[in-house]
Write a protein that holds these residues in place. Structure first.
Motif, PDB file in Angstrom:
ATOM      1  N   MET A   1      -2.039   3.788 -18.373  1.00 42.94           N
ATOM      2  CA  MET A   1      -2.410   5.021 -17.711  1.00 42.94           C
ATOM      3  C   MET A   1      -2.888   4.686 -16.299  1.00 42.94           C
ATOM      4  N   HIS A   2      -2.506   5.532 -15.358  1.00 46.08           N
ATOM      5  CA  HIS A   2      -2.966   5.344 -13.983  1.00 46.08           C
ATOM      6  C   HIS A   2      -4.304   6.060 -13.755  1.00 46.08           C
ATOM      7  N   PHE A   3      -5.104   5.486 -12.859  1.00 42.76           N
ATOM      8  CA  PHE A   3      -6.377   6.076 -12.456  1.00 42.76           C
ATOM      9  C   PHE A   3      -6.493   5.990 -10.944  1.00 42.76           C
ATOM     10  N   ILE A   4      -7.072   7.030 -10.351  1.00 40.46           N
ATOM     11  CA  ILE A   4      -7.427   6.989  -8.936  1.00 40.46           C
ATOM     12  C   ILE A   4      -8.917   6.694  -8.864  1.00 40.46           C
ATOM     13  N   ILE A   5      -9.241   5.654  -8.121  1.00 36.24           N
ATOM     14  CA  ILE A   5     -10.643   5.286  -7.880  1.00 36.24           C
ATOM     15  C   ILE A   5     -10.927   5.588  -6.420  1.00 36.24           C
ATOM     16  N   THR A   6     -11.884   6.473  -6.183  1.00 35.62           N
ATOM     17  CA  THR A   6     -12.261   6.864  -4.831  1.00 35.62           C
ATOM     18  C   THR A   6     -13.698   6.421  -4.587  1.00 35.62           C
ATOM     19  N   CYS A   7     -13.881   5.604  -3.545  1.00 36.63           N
ATOM     20  CA  CYS A   7     -15.198   5.046  -3.235  1.00 36.63           C
ATOM     21  C   CYS A   7     -15.603   5.480  -1.829  1.00 36.63           C
ATOM     22  N   THR A   8     -16.853   5.870  -1.675  1.00 36.68           N
ATOM     23  CA  THR A   8     -17.399   6.232  -0.375  1.00 36.68           C
ATOM     24  C   THR A   8     -18.467   5.213  -0.001  1.00 36.68           C
ATOM     25  N   ASP A   9     -18.307   4.604   1.179  1.00 29.43           N
ATOM     26  CA  ASP A   9     -19.276   3.615   1.645  1.00 29.43           C
ATOM     27  C   ASP A   9     -20.612   4.268   1.987  1.00 29.43           C
ATOM     28  N   LYS A  10     -21.684   3.517   1.804  1.00 32.36           N
ATOM     29  CA  LYS A  10     -22.990   3.952   2.298  1.00 32.36           C
ATOM     30  C   LYS A  10     -22.951   3.950   3.821  1.00 32.36           C
ATOM     31  N   GLN A  11     -23.673   4.869   4.438  1.00 27.71           N
ATOM     32  CA  GLN A  11     -23.764   4.919   5.900  1.00 27.71           C
ATOM     33  C   GLN A  11     -24.285   3.589   6.430  1.00 27.71           C
ATOM     34  N   GLY A  12     -23.706   3.143   7.538  1.00 30.34           N
ATOM     35  CA  GLY A  12     -24.192   1.936   8.198  1.00 30.34           C
ATOM     36  C   GLY A  12     -23.962   0.655   7.423  1.00 30.34           C
ATOM     37  N   SER A  13     -22.948   0.631   6.550  1.00 26.18           N
ATOM     38  CA  SER A  13     -22.742  -0.546   5.708  1.00 26.18           C
ATOM     39  C   SER A  13     -21.527  -1.374   6.131  1.00 26.18           C
ATOM     40  N   GLY A  14     -21.103  -1.229   7.362  1.00 27.32           N
ATOM     41  CA  GLY A  14     -19.954  -1.981   7.853  1.00 27.32           C
ATOM     42  C   GLY A  14     -20.127  -3.484   7.712  1.00 27.32           C
ATOM     43  N   ASP A  15     -21.359  -3.970   7.883  1.00 24.59           N
ATOM     44  CA  ASP A  15     -21.609  -5.411   7.750  1.00 24.59           C
ATOM     45  C   ASP A  15     -21.416  -5.878   6.311  1.00 24.59           C
ATOM     46  N   VAL A  16     -21.785  -5.041   5.331  1.00 25.68           N
ATOM     47  CA  VAL A  16     -21.588  -5.379   3.917  1.00 25.68           C
ATOM     48  C   VAL A  16     -20.092  -5.436   3.607  1.00 25.68           C
ATOM     49  N   ARG A  17     -19.350  -4.463   4.115  1.00 22.29           N
ATOM     50  CA  ARG A  17     -17.902  -4.438   3.925  1.00 22.29           C
ATOM     51  C   ARG A  17     -17.275  -5.691   4.522  1.00 22.29           C
ATOM     52  N   ALA A  18     -17.623  -6.014   5.748  1.00 21.62           N
ATOM     53  CA  ALA A  18     -17.036  -7.174   6.432  1.00 21.62           C
ATOM     54  C   ALA A  18     -17.369  -8.476   5.701  1.00 21.62           C
ATOM     55  N   ALA A  19     -18.600  -8.614   5.245  1.00 17.95           N
ATOM     56  CA  ALA A  19     -19.034  -9.849   4.587  1.00 17.95           C
ATOM     57  C   ALA A  19     -18.339 -10.077   3.245  1.00 17.95           C
ATOM     58  N   ASN A  20     -17.863  -9.008   2.609  1.00 15.42           N
ATOM     59  CA  ASN A  20     -17.273  -9.117   1.276  1.00 15.42           C
ATOM     60  C   ASN A  20     -15.771  -8.843   1.248  1.00 15.42           C
ATOM     61  N   ARG A  21     -15.172  -8.624   2.404  1.00 16.64           N
ATOM     62  CA  ARG A  21     -13.749  -8.241   2.460  1.00 16.64           C
ATOM     63  C   ARG A  21     -12.833  -9.313   1.863  1.00 16.64           C
ATOM     64  N   THR A  22     -13.025 -10.576   2.199  1.00 17.95           N
ATOM     65  CA  THR A  22     -12.150 -11.632   1.690  1.00 17.95           C
ATOM     66  C   THR A  22     -12.211 -11.698   0.169  1.00 17.95           C
ATOM     67  N   ALA A  23     -13.414 -11.644  -0.394  1.00 20.44           N
ATOM     68  CA  ALA A  23     -13.575 -11.678  -1.856  1.00 20.44           C
ATOM     69  C   ALA A  23     -12.968 -10.434  -2.496  1.00 20.44           C
ATOM     70  N   HIS A  24     -13.145  -9.281  -1.865  1.00 16.06           N
ATOM     71  CA  HIS A  24     -12.584  -8.021  -2.374  1.00 16.06           C
ATOM     72  C   HIS A  24     -11.060  -8.110  -2.441  1.00 16.06           C
ATOM     73  N   LEU A  25     -10.431  -8.560  -1.358  1.00 14.13           N
ATOM     74  CA  LEU A  25      -8.972  -8.646  -1.330  1.00 14.13           C
ATOM     75  C   LEU A  25      -8.452  -9.656  -2.355  1.00 14.13           C
ATOM     76  N   ALA A  26      -9.125 -10.785  -2.493  1.00 10.96           N
ATOM     77  CA  ALA A  26      -8.724 -11.773  -3.501  1.00 10.96           C
ATOM     78  C   ALA A  26      -8.848 -11.186  -4.910  1.00 10.96           C
ATOM     79  N   TYR A  27      -9.911 -10.426  -5.143  1.00  8.22           N
ATOM     80  CA  TYR A  27     -10.112  -9.778  -6.438  1.00  8.22           C
ATOM     81  C   TYR A  27      -8.955  -8.830  -6.742  1.00  8.22           C
ATOM     82  N   LEU A  28      -8.596  -7.982  -5.768  1.00  6.42           N
ATOM     83  CA  LEU A  28      -7.497  -7.049  -5.981  1.00  6.42           C
ATOM     84  C   LEU A  28      -6.199  -7.794  -6.245  1.00  6.42           C
ATOM     85  N   GLU A  29      -5.931  -8.818  -5.463  1.00  3.05           N
ATOM     86  CA  GLU A  29      -4.692  -9.577  -5.626  1.00  3.05           C
ATOM     87  C   GLU A  29      -4.609 -10.244  -6.996  1.00  3.05           C
ATOM     88  N   SER A  30      -5.738 -10.564  -7.596  1.00  2.00           N
ATOM     89  CA  SER A  30      -5.740 -11.210  -8.905  1.00  2.00           C
ATOM     90  C   SER A  30      -5.254 -10.277 -10.018  1.00  2.00           C
TER      91      SER A  30
END
Length: 96
Positions: free
Chosen positions: A1-30
């Motif tokens: 079954m397919h699911f849509i996951i919609t996530c909204t970032d917390k305000q001012g959290s660009g640094d958190v996104r940037a710091a975890n982007r490589t791990a996030h992309l590797a996780y998705l690719e796995s």
């Protein structure tokens, strides 16, 4: 079954996104072909990321919830909110 996951970032959290982007992309690719589509939502001018949208395939909602909870972005506290909804592809139709 397919699911849509919609996530909204917390305000001012660009640094958190940037710091975890490589791990996030590797996780998705796995997850290989379990990921139907994935990418960030953007500000109106396209200059910054504001969240994520993923279309994933799992046997059940529990699988989609585990996938979402284990995402490095989620573990880092990036998201203000996350919604998971079942989804059915209608178009474009598969070739006959």
């Amino acid at each position: 079954m397919h699911f849509i996951i919609t996530c909204t970032d917390k305000q001012g959290s660009g640094d958190v996104r940037a710091a975890n982007r490589t791990a996030h992309l590797a996780y998705l690719e796995s997850f290989g072909d379990k990921i139907f589509a994935a990418g960030p939502t953007l500000t109106d001018d396209g200059s910054a990321m504001t969240g994520s949208v993923l279309i994933v395939e799992f046997d059940d909602r529990a699988g989609a919830e585990r996938f979402s909870a284990d995402d490095p972005y989620a573990k880092a506290g990036l998201f203000e909110s996350v919604t998971i909804r079942p989804w059915r592809k209608v178009l474009p139709k598969a070739p006959a």
